[in-house]
Design an enzyme around this catalytic site. Structure first.
Site, PDB file in Angstrom:
ATOM      1  N   LYS A 161      24.616  49.776  77.038  1.00  0.00           N
ATOM      2  CA  LYS A 161      23.026  49.466  76.622  1.00  0.00           C
ATOM      3  C   LYS A 161      22.444  49.252  77.896  1.00  0.00           C
ATOM      4  CE  LYS A 161      21.604  44.551  75.738  1.00  0.00           C
ATOM      5  NZ  LYS A 161      21.604  43.498  75.147  1.00  0.00           N
ATOM      6  N   LYS A 163      18.899  48.220  79.917  1.00  0.00           N
ATOM      7  CA  LYS A 163      17.741  47.511  80.083  1.00  0.00           C
ATOM      8  C   LYS A 163      16.521  48.337  80.647  1.00  0.00           C
ATOM      9  CE  LYS A 163      19.218  43.292  79.148  1.00  0.00           C
ATOM     10  NZ  LYS A 163      18.817  42.378  78.025  1.00  0.00           N
ATOM     11  N   ASP A 188      17.408  48.055  75.863  1.00  0.00           N
ATOM     12  CA  ASP A 188      16.913  46.628  75.488  1.00  0.00           C
ATOM     13  C   ASP A 188      15.773  46.270  76.146  1.00  0.00           C
ATOM     14  OD1 ASP A 188      16.582  44.049  74.752  1.00  0.00           O
ATOM     15  OD2 ASP A 188      18.605  43.348  75.298  1.00  0.00           O
ATOM     16  N   LYS A 262      23.417  35.644  68.763  1.00  0.00           N
ATOM     17  CA  LYS A 262      23.790  34.957  70.028  1.00  0.00           C
ATOM     18  C   LYS A 262      23.683  33.427  69.330  1.00  0.00           C
ATOM     19  CE  LYS A 262      21.501  37.595  73.453  1.00  0.00           C
ATOM     20  NZ  LYS A 262      20.375  37.978  74.246  1.00  0.00           N
TER      21      LYS A 262
END
Ligand code: OSB
Ligand code: MG
Length: 374
Positions: A161, A163, A188, A262
């Site tokens: 992933k 950023k 993300d 989360k």
């Protein structure tokens, strides 16, 4: 269970590499730990609030004060008969979910020890190993990004992933995708884009991403649903999902096709399980996000990730990616096939290094059940 004391601690620990997102750069973590003593045992929780109110409204300082003034005293005088009672005990306090989660998760940790079962089993977990991905922060250059991706793939991680933010997206994603045409890749944005960026975001489709995480506002479902209609790439929501109701709203509005869970963001294990169950019943896959946790939060993330619907690789990765020395023993390690083995010993399955914690502590405060009687 009868609670004897709740100890709050703040630790300062440098990260081995700075971590940069669209909202900022972190080089040192301020870690808030909750240590709960009950029934001759010690349960641990980690508050995942950041140093600044950038990811969410909460910070280490707001959580500290709410824990000390409200949540700690409420819990210490409640003597919960089951960890699932915590949301009710904390009900009067609005928001402050990361602060709530740190206490609730310490109670689950205690309950697992009291019953002598693995925490994962107590939560309803079914997986023996969990698939792991990595979250790679914004780097100085595309070349450096390629080097980091190469290193993490060599270590075995199953999903990368990246950023991203306006100005750090298409070229960087194209470079990674061109070099590795077949890997599981996602990005993300931490809410760095706006609806007027829709056509720009449509260009992301050519990279065949597994998902684009939280492209728009942190409190939005509606505009994400409009954006999702225009994208082939699945949207995954992180910041927007605060509880089970949010997950249901997002799924019904088709604001996302994947959910990042989360524990801290939703207020603890009880709500995390409720989000998981809601998504599972509706065929929406979930994965466990990370918040640059020490081994304590990391061990809780591993236990949560053992639930059935956590079918996509999460952001739960090895301790050594963050810390020179973790505060648990053994530290979290990832196999060459990108998996973490879920502990089968009672409790969280990792010892807490109390001497090291004591050395790293910069402030501590104790909440005693006794003092609350008057
Ligand atoms: O959005 O998932 C996020 C870290 C801090 C705040 C928000 C996020 C992250 C990460 C890192 O992506 C996940 C991790 O490796 O702990
Ligand atoms: Mg995220």
């Amino acid at each position: 269970m009868k609670i004897d004391a709740i100890l709050l601690r703040e630790l300062h620990i440098p990260l081995v590499h700075p971590f940069e997102t669209s909202f900022g750069r972190t080089t040192q973590r301020r870690i808030l730990l909750a240590e709960i003593r009950a029934e001759g045992l010690v349960g641990w929780g980690e508050c995942v609030a950041g140093e600044h109110p950038y990811f969410s409204e909460e910070t280490v300082d707001t959580a500290w004060s709410v824990l000390l003034q409200e949540l700690g005293p409420a819990l210490a005088s409640a003597d919960p008969e089951h960890p699932g009672k915590c949301p009710h005990i904390f009900k009067q306090v609005r928001g402050n979910r990361m602060a709530k989660a740190s206490l609730e998760n310490a109670i689950w940790d205690l309950e697992a020890q009291m019953r002598a079962v693995p925490l994962a089993q107590l939560l309803g977990g079914v997986r023996e190993t969990i698939p792991c991905g990595v979250s790679i922060g914004i780097q100085k250059s595309i070349e450096e990004t390629l080097d980091v991706v190469a290193k993490e793939l060599a270590a075995g991680y199953q999903r990368i992933k990246l950023k991203c933010k306006p100005g750090w997206d298409l070229d960087m994603l194209a470079a990674v995708r061109n070099r590795w045409p077949d890997i599981l890749l996602s990005c993300d944005a931490n809410s760095a884009y706006r609806l007027r960026d829709t056509e720009h975001l449509m260009n992301f489709d050519e990279f065949k991403l597994l998902m684009i995480e939280q492209p728009l506002w942190a409190d939005d479902f509606y505009y994400h649903s409009l954006l999702q209609k225009r994208l082939e790439t699945a949207i995954c929501l992180d910041e927007s999902i605060r509880n089970r109701r949010d997950a249901l709203a997002a799924i019904e509005m088709e604001s996302c096709r994947i959910i990042n869970i989360k524990c801290g963001r939703v207020g603890g294990f009880s709500e995390a399980i409720a989000v998981h169950n809601a998504a599972h019943e509706r065929g929406i896959p979930v994965w466990c996000g990370g918040m640059l946790e020490t081994g304590i939060g990391r061990s809780h993330n591993i236990a949560l990730s053992s639930l059935e619907d956590f079918s996509l690789p999460g952001d739960v990765s090895a301790s050594k990616r963050y810390w020179a020395e973790d505060i648990i023993e053994p530290e979290v390690t990832v196999s060459s096939t990108g998996e973490i083995t879920v502990p089968t010993t009672p409790g969280r399955g990792f010892e807490v290094r109390t001497d090291l914690i004591e050395q790293l502590t910069v402030r501590k405060e104790e909440i005693r059940a006794m003092e609350l009687v008057s």
